[in-house]
Design a protein around this motif. Sequence first.
Motif, mmCIF file in Angstrom:
data_model
loop_
_atom_site.group_PDB
_atom_site.id
_atom_site.type_symbol
_atom_site.label_atom_id
_atom_site.label_comp_id
_atom_site.label_asym_id
_atom_site.label_seq_id
_atom_site.Cartn_x
_atom_site.Cartn_y
_atom_site.Cartn_z
ATOM 1 N N ALA A 1 0.824 -1.205 0.000
ATOM 2 C CA ALA A 1 0.000 0.000 0.000
ATOM 3 C C ALA A 1 0.855 1.251 0.000
ATOM 4 N N ALA A 2 1.946 1.212 0.798
ATOM 5 C CA ALA A 2 2.849 2.366 0.844
ATOM 6 C C ALA A 2 3.513 2.582 -0.495
ATOM 7 N N ALA A 3 3.942 1.496 -1.130
ATOM 8 C CA ALA A 3 4.562 1.612 -2.444
ATOM 9 C C ALA A 3 3.587 2.180 -3.451
ATOM 10 N N GLY A 4 2.343 1.693 -3.399
ATOM 11 C CA GLY A 4 1.342 2.218 -4.316
ATOM 12 C C GLY A 4 1.092 3.696 -4.106
ATOM 13 N N SER A 5 1.078 4.140 -2.819
ATOM 14 C CA SER A 5 0.884 5.560 -2.536
ATOM 15 C C SER A 5 2.030 6.384 -3.068
ATOM 16 N N ALA A 6 3.268 5.841 -2.923
ATOM 17 C CA ALA A 6 4.428 6.572 -3.419
ATOM 18 C C ALA A 6 4.370 6.709 -4.934
ATOM 19 N N LEU A 7 3.998 5.630 -5.618
ATOM 20 C CA LEU A 7 3.898 5.690 -7.071
ATOM 21 C C LEU A 7 2.844 6.693 -7.498
ATOM 22 N N GLU A 8 1.728 6.695 -6.783
ATOM 23 C CA GLU A 8 0.662 7.625 -7.128
ATOM 24 C C GLU A 8 1.096 9.063 -6.868
ATOM 25 N N ALA A 9 1.851 9.251 -5.745
ATOM 26 C CA ALA A 9 2.286 10.594 -5.406
ATOM 27 C C ALA A 9 3.279 11.128 -6.431
ATOM 28 N N GLN A 10 4.019 10.232 -7.076
ATOM 29 C CA GLN A 10 5.001 10.663 -8.047
ATOM 30 C C GLN A 10 4.458 10.681 -9.473
ATOM 31 N N SER A 11 3.173 10.450 -9.624
ATOM 32 C CA SER A 11 2.572 10.545 -10.950
ATOM 33 C C SER A 11 2.539 12.011 -11.361
ATOM 34 N N PRO B 1 13.418 10.616 -3.445
ATOM 35 C CA PRO B 1 13.818 9.686 -4.511
ATOM 36 C C PRO B 1 12.691 9.479 -5.511
ATOM 37 N N VAL B 2 13.072 9.320 -6.756
ATOM 38 C CA VAL B 2 12.114 9.115 -7.836
ATOM 39 C C VAL B 2 12.010 7.619 -8.120
ATOM 40 N N ILE B 3 10.808 7.117 -8.091
ATOM 41 C CA ILE B 3 10.581 5.709 -8.420
ATOM 42 C C ILE B 3 10.582 5.561 -9.944
ATOM 43 N N TYR B 4 11.327 4.595 -10.435
ATOM 44 C CA TYR B 4 11.444 4.428 -11.876
ATOM 45 C C TYR B 4 11.514 2.945 -12.229
ATOM 46 N N GLN B 5 11.158 2.649 -13.458
ATOM 47 C CA GLN B 5 11.216 1.277 -13.949
ATOM 48 C C GLN B 5 12.594 1.001 -14.517
ATOM 49 N N LYS B 6 13.214 -0.088 -14.067
ATOM 50 C CA LYS B 6 14.529 -0.446 -14.580
ATOM 51 C C LYS B 6 14.415 -0.951 -16.013
ATOM 52 N N GLY C 1 13.838 4.487 -28.307
ATOM 53 C CA GLY C 1 12.528 4.826 -27.754
ATOM 54 C C GLY C 1 12.288 6.325 -27.768
ATOM 55 N N THR C 2 11.118 6.731 -27.286
ATOM 56 C CA THR C 2 10.746 8.139 -27.242
ATOM 57 C C THR C 2 11.539 8.852 -26.151
ATOM 58 N N PRO C 3 12.233 9.940 -26.484
ATOM 59 C CA PRO C 3 12.991 10.660 -25.454
ATOM 60 C C PRO C 3 12.064 11.358 -24.463
ATOM 61 N N VAL C 4 12.361 11.191 -23.174
ATOM 62 C CA VAL C 4 11.567 11.793 -22.110
ATOM 63 C C VAL C 4 12.507 12.480 -21.130
ATOM 64 N N TYR C 5 12.165 13.718 -20.759
ATOM 65 C CA TYR C 5 12.952 14.478 -19.784
ATOM 66 C C TYR C 5 12.139 14.677 -18.516
ATOM 67 N N ASP C 6 12.766 14.404 -17.375
ATOM 68 C CA ASP C 6 12.186 14.749 -16.080
ATOM 69 C C ASP C 6 12.528 16.197 -15.768
ATOM 70 N N LEU D 1 10.141 16.347 -8.496
ATOM 71 C CA LEU D 1 9.764 16.051 -9.871
ATOM 72 C C LEU D 1 8.369 16.602 -10.127
ATOM 73 N N THR D 2 8.243 17.525 -11.092
ATOM 74 C CA THR D 2 6.964 18.197 -11.328
ATOM 75 C C THR D 2 6.277 17.773 -12.619
ATOM 76 N N ARG D 3 7.063 17.407 -13.637
ATOM 77 C CA ARG D 3 6.456 17.010 -14.910
ATOM 78 C C ARG D 3 7.502 16.312 -15.761
ATOM 79 N N GLN D 4 7.035 15.730 -16.855
ATOM 80 C CA GLN D 4 7.915 15.137 -17.848
ATOM 81 C C GLN D 4 7.630 15.776 -19.200
ATOM 82 N N VAL D 5 8.679 15.981 -19.981
ATOM 83 C CA VAL D 5 8.545 16.571 -21.299
ATOM 84 C C VAL D 5 8.957 15.525 -22.333
#
Length: 387
Positions: free
Chosen positions: A16-26, A253-258, A335-340, A348-352
């Motif tokens: 649940a905590a992990a899910g909240s963190a992921l949601e908070a970093q959306s 810390p920013v949660i990211y997919q390896k 892949g598609t370039p993405v900037y944090d 972290l406020t947005r991605q471009v």
Amino acid sequence: MQHSTARSILLIAALAAAGSALEAQSVPRVELGKPEARFADPFDNVRAVRELSDGRVIVADPNAKTVTLADFRAGTGTAIGREGQGPGEYAFPIGLVALAGDTTLLVDPGQRRFLVIAPNGKASALVPFPGNMMGLIRVKGADRQGRIYIQASELGARMGPGSDDAPLPDSVSVLRWDRSTNRLDTLGRVKIASIQRAMSGSANSRSMIMRAQPFSSQDDWSVGRDGRVGVVRTADYHAEWWLPNGQKTRGAPVIYQKIAVSPADKEAFRQAQSNTRGGFRMNVGGGGNGGAPPPPPPKLSEPDWPAFKPPFREGTIQVAPDGTMWVQRYGVAKGTPVYDVFDASGRLTRQVVLPAASRVVGFGATSVYVATTTDDELETLSRYRRP
């Protein structure tokens, strides 16, 4: 049974905590859309861009060994200086440092100096690097006071005879050089990539080649005009700011997919390494005792490939004029370039999202400059409204 139940409760709580963190970093994703302008002539490799107050831009292209004053409105490009060793010349135009009043410093590590470019786009004076700095330093920018921010070399003083087996450090200093007093201040340290190196020749004349291990975890940093140094740390992928008063702020810390390192990634790396255009080799010793020729270039062995890529792509961090920090994420090959984009607190406020095969190469007052690789392996330069 009680222990099993307790473990289940803890597991549910952790999930649940992990899910909240992921949601908070959306965070929202923004696409650049269509460019405001595109420069007609292609470049080999746009390494740096500096926008002048009248909208023209200086473009450094180390592969072509050219520096160009590009006028988007007129569609014309004017050469600044030329390759060489004399006044108004350069060997390896790898970076641009913005000073006050449209004055620009061209970074020329091949000759350990800066070439001053006047506001009218003409090459003028030469400024040597700080005299006590050895190796290949990395110049990151300047603040409004004209102080230069530098990443020290991993070699340091390990360049003379007998340095073959000297261990390389895992971190280096971030330095601020006040040219008016010739003072170097150490602001902090950053982790650097694991380095492969090889040497050839004899004790009196050596040739050395160095290469960062591909996808090696390392920190990165840049500096804003207000003197704030933006740093991203690879260990847990967080952003932090070093303030001019010595204080530091750190974001979560920013949660990211390896992302796994794929065969396509390895092949792309090998192809990039086989293209030596725009590079230079550092010789240690030699040149004396009758002018003996330099030794043959050494060869490096196969890299040590990691299983996964780091969270962000090294060398991509830039501080925009609005004080935000832009960092390119690692993704799949092609892949598609993405900037944090991080704010002044390190959040972290947005991605471009950029067009395919594109990367950010500089900022203007309200714009972002993007280089896009064409099917011919050249690069076009476009100006977008900064989101």
